[in-house]
Motif scaffolding. Structure first.
Motif, PDB file in Angstrom:
ATOM      1  N   ALA A 231       0.877  -1.309   0.087  1.00  0.00           N
ATOM      2  CA  ALA A 231       0.206   0.051  -0.032  1.00  0.00           C
ATOM      3  C   ALA A 231       0.904   1.069  -0.093  1.00  0.00           C
ATOM      4  N   GLY A 232       2.023   1.315   0.780  1.00  0.00           N
ATOM      5  CA  GLY A 232       2.994   2.496   0.843  1.00  0.00           C
ATOM      6  C   GLY A 232       3.565   2.666  -0.657  1.00  0.00           C
ATOM      7  N   ALA A 233       4.041   1.540  -1.373  1.00  0.00           N
ATOM      8  CA  ALA A 233       4.394   1.730  -2.776  1.00  0.00           C
ATOM      9  C   ALA A 233       3.458   2.489  -3.495  1.00  0.00           C
ATOM     10  N   VAL A 234       2.311   1.779  -3.493  1.00  0.00           N
ATOM     11  CA  VAL A 234       1.087   2.434  -4.331  1.00  0.00           C
ATOM     12  C   VAL A 234       0.887   4.052  -4.004  1.00  0.00           C
ATOM     13  N   VAL A 235       0.888   4.380  -2.834  1.00  0.00           N
ATOM     14  CA  VAL A 235       0.738   5.656  -2.528  1.00  0.00           C
ATOM     15  C   VAL A 235       1.821   6.506  -2.872  1.00  0.00           C
ATOM     16  N   GLY A 236       3.271   6.219  -2.504  1.00  0.00           N
ATOM     17  CA  GLY A 236       4.330   6.580  -2.643  1.00  0.00           C
ATOM     18  C   GLY A 236       4.578   7.125  -4.162  1.00  0.00           C
ATOM     19  N   PHE A 237       4.537   5.928  -5.026  1.00  0.00           N
ATOM     20  CA  PHE A 237       5.001   5.937  -6.250  1.00  0.00           C
ATOM     21  C   PHE A 237       4.128   6.890  -7.275  1.00  0.00           C
ATOM     22  N   ALA A 238       2.723   6.926  -6.701  1.00  0.00           N
ATOM     23  CA  ALA A 238       1.840   7.536  -7.546  1.00  0.00           C
ATOM     24  C   ALA A 238       1.783   8.973  -7.150  1.00  0.00           C
ATOM     25  N   SER A 239       2.679   9.379  -6.065  1.00  0.00           N
ATOM     26  CA  SER A 239       2.666  10.885  -5.613  1.00  0.00           C
ATOM     27  C   SER A 239       4.072  11.446  -6.329  1.00  0.00           C
ATOM     28  N   ALA A 240       3.758  12.832  -6.592  1.00  0.00           N
ATOM     29  CA  ALA A 240       4.935  13.536  -7.022  1.00  0.00           C
ATOM     30  C   ALA A 240       6.255  13.468  -6.408  1.00  0.00           C
ATOM     31  N   ALA A 241       7.353  13.215  -7.356  1.00  0.00           N
ATOM     32  CA  ALA A 241       8.814  12.723  -6.671  1.00  0.00           C
ATOM     33  C   ALA A 241       9.334  13.994  -6.316  1.00  0.00           C
ATOM     34  N   SER A 242       8.824  15.170  -6.846  1.00  0.00           N
ATOM     35  CA  SER A 242       9.551  16.585  -6.623  1.00  0.00           C
ATOM     36  C   SER A 242       9.206  16.943  -5.188  1.00  0.00           C
ATOM     37  N   THR A 243       8.348  16.342  -4.647  1.00  0.00           N
ATOM     38  CA  THR A 243       7.757  16.585  -3.018  1.00  0.00           C
ATOM     39  C   THR A 243       8.511  15.723  -2.216  1.00  0.00           C
ATOM     40  N   ALA A 244       9.470  14.724  -2.615  1.00  0.00           N
ATOM     41  CA  ALA A 244      10.294  13.738  -1.282  1.00  0.00           C
ATOM     42  C   ALA A 244      11.132  14.807  -0.807  1.00  0.00           C
ATOM     43  N   ALA A 245      11.341  14.399   0.613  1.00  0.00           N
ATOM     44  CA  ALA A 245      12.392  15.191   1.332  1.00  0.00           C
ATOM     45  C   ALA A 245      13.864  14.991   0.845  1.00  0.00           C
ATOM     46  N   ILE A 246      14.296  13.829   0.166  1.00  0.00           N
ATOM     47  CA  ILE A 246      15.518  13.847  -0.102  1.00  0.00           C
ATOM     48  C   ILE A 246      15.482  14.063  -1.870  1.00  0.00           C
ATOM     49  N   ASN A 247      14.897  15.203  -2.205  1.00  0.00           N
ATOM     50  CA  ASN A 247      14.542  15.370  -3.553  1.00  0.00           C
ATOM     51  C   ASN A 247      15.843  16.416  -3.774  1.00  0.00           C
ATOM     52  N   ASN A 248      16.362  17.087  -2.875  1.00  0.00           N
ATOM     53  CA  ASN A 248      17.550  17.890  -3.273  1.00  0.00           C
ATOM     54  C   ASN A 248      18.700  17.345  -3.064  1.00  0.00           C
ATOM     55  N   ARG A 249      19.964  17.540  -3.625  1.00  0.00           N
ATOM     56  CA  ARG A 249      21.313  16.762  -3.520  1.00  0.00           C
ATOM     57  C   ARG A 249      21.692  16.919  -2.012  1.00  0.00           C
ATOM     58  N   ALA A 250      21.745  17.823  -1.313  1.00  0.00           N
ATOM     59  CA  ALA A 250      22.302  17.926  -0.007  1.00  0.00           C
ATOM     60  C   ALA A 250      21.672  16.690   0.864  1.00  0.00           C
ATOM     61  N   ALA A 251      20.233  16.683   0.878  1.00  0.00           N
ATOM     62  CA  ALA A 251      19.414  15.686   1.688  1.00  0.00           C
ATOM     63  C   ALA A 251      19.886  14.462   1.161  1.00  0.00           C
ATOM     64  N   GLY A 252      19.986  14.193  -0.153  1.00  0.00           N
ATOM     65  CA  GLY A 252      20.034  12.923  -0.628  1.00  0.00           C
ATOM     66  C   GLY A 252      21.605  12.455  -0.194  1.00  0.00           C
ATOM     67  N   ARG A 253      22.487  13.296  -0.170  1.00  0.00           N
ATOM     68  CA  ARG A 253      23.904  12.955   0.064  1.00  0.00           C
ATOM     69  C   ARG A 253      23.955  12.544   1.623  1.00  0.00           C
ATOM     70  N   ARG A 254      23.188  13.436   2.405  1.00  0.00           N
ATOM     71  CA  ARG A 254      23.102  13.002   3.994  1.00  0.00           C
ATOM     72  C   ARG A 254      22.718  11.649   4.343  1.00  0.00           C
ATOM     73  N   TYR A 255      21.521  11.500   3.377  1.00  0.00           N
ATOM     74  CA  TYR A 255      20.650  10.117   3.497  1.00  0.00           C
ATOM     75  C   TYR A 255      21.798   9.023   3.055  1.00  0.00           C
ATOM     76  N   GLY A 256      22.473   8.959   2.201  1.00  0.00           N
ATOM     77  CA  GLY A 256      23.457   8.254   1.481  1.00  0.00           C
ATOM     78  C   GLY A 256      24.425   7.922   2.615  1.00  0.00           C
ATOM     79  N   ILE A 257      25.068   9.075   3.244  1.00  0.00           N
ATOM     80  CA  ILE A 257      26.118   8.544   4.196  1.00  0.00           C
ATOM     81  C   ILE A 257      25.564   7.909   5.407  1.00  0.00           C
ATOM     82  N   ILE A 258      24.295   8.432   5.920  1.00  0.00           N
ATOM     83  CA  ILE A 258      23.862   7.709   7.192  1.00  0.00           C
ATOM     84  C   ILE A 258      23.490   6.179   6.873  1.00  0.00           C
TER      85      ILE A 258
END
Length: 188
Positions: A54-81
């Motif tokens: 159910a999470g996959a259906v809701v998540g992937f049907a929603s705009a990717a641009s709204t994701a918390a790790i959509n920007n480079r700095a957040a994505g990098r921090r996520y990857g490091i953690i």
């Protein structure tokens, strides 16, 4: 200061990840449970997988641009953690295996997983990761004590505790996602 809330996409992806890993922990709990617990672990796994789907259906049907790790700095921090989490989990598991203590590998991994939620909370804009991290870390502590003082194997304790915690928090994230309005992707 304005509170930053998770987007619908974030909530759906959170439900997907937490549901998937909840099912994995319930599965690990199947290693040597008492007979009465075995069917309940299966029920937990199925419920957790339903949250994930159910999470996959809701998540992937929603705009990717709204994701918390959509920007480079957040994505990098996520990857490091997550990279540090995987490295610590793997090194500790290898060390416990080499020391002849494989029964405590789930305890170590559960502790690492629990702690990793704390720095992820601000990156993913999800305050619920803090109590989840505390519960999963506490599960590791209970599994350690239980493994040292009872006949219950640590994987049973971590399987139930981490599986239940992740599944419940995943379901809560899914409910939160469904309450969020659908947003259109921002124009470039």
């Amino acid at each position: 200061m304005e509170e930053v809330r998770q987007s619908r996409r974030d909530g759906g992806i959170t439900a997907l990840v937490e549901g998937f890993f909840g099912a994995a922990w319930f599965g690990w709990g199947h290693a040597a449970p008492p007979a009465w617990l075995d069917p309940w672990l299966t029920v937990g796994s199925v419920a957790a997988l339903l949250v994930a789907v159910a999470g996959a259906v809701v998540g992937f049907a929603s705009a990717a641009s709204t994701a918390a790790i959509n920007n480079r700095a957040a994505g990098r921090r996520y990857g490091i953690i997550v990279g540090v989490e995987f490295a610590l989990a793997g090194l500790g598991a290898a060390l416990l295996g080499a020391l002849g203590q494989p029964d405590y590998i789930p305890v170590w991994i559960c502790a690492v997983v629990g702690v990793h939620f704390l720095p992820l909370a601000p990156v993913l804009r999800d305050r619920n990761l803090i109590p989840l991290g505390i519960l999963v870390s506490a599960t590791a502590a209970v599994a350690l004590v239980g493994g040292l003082t009872t006949d219950v194997v640590p994987s049973t304790i971590t399987g139930v505790g981490a599986g239940l915690s992740l599944s419940v928090f995943g379901a809560y994230a899914l409910i939160g996602a469904l309450r969020q309005p659908r947003r259109r992707p921002e124009a470039a």
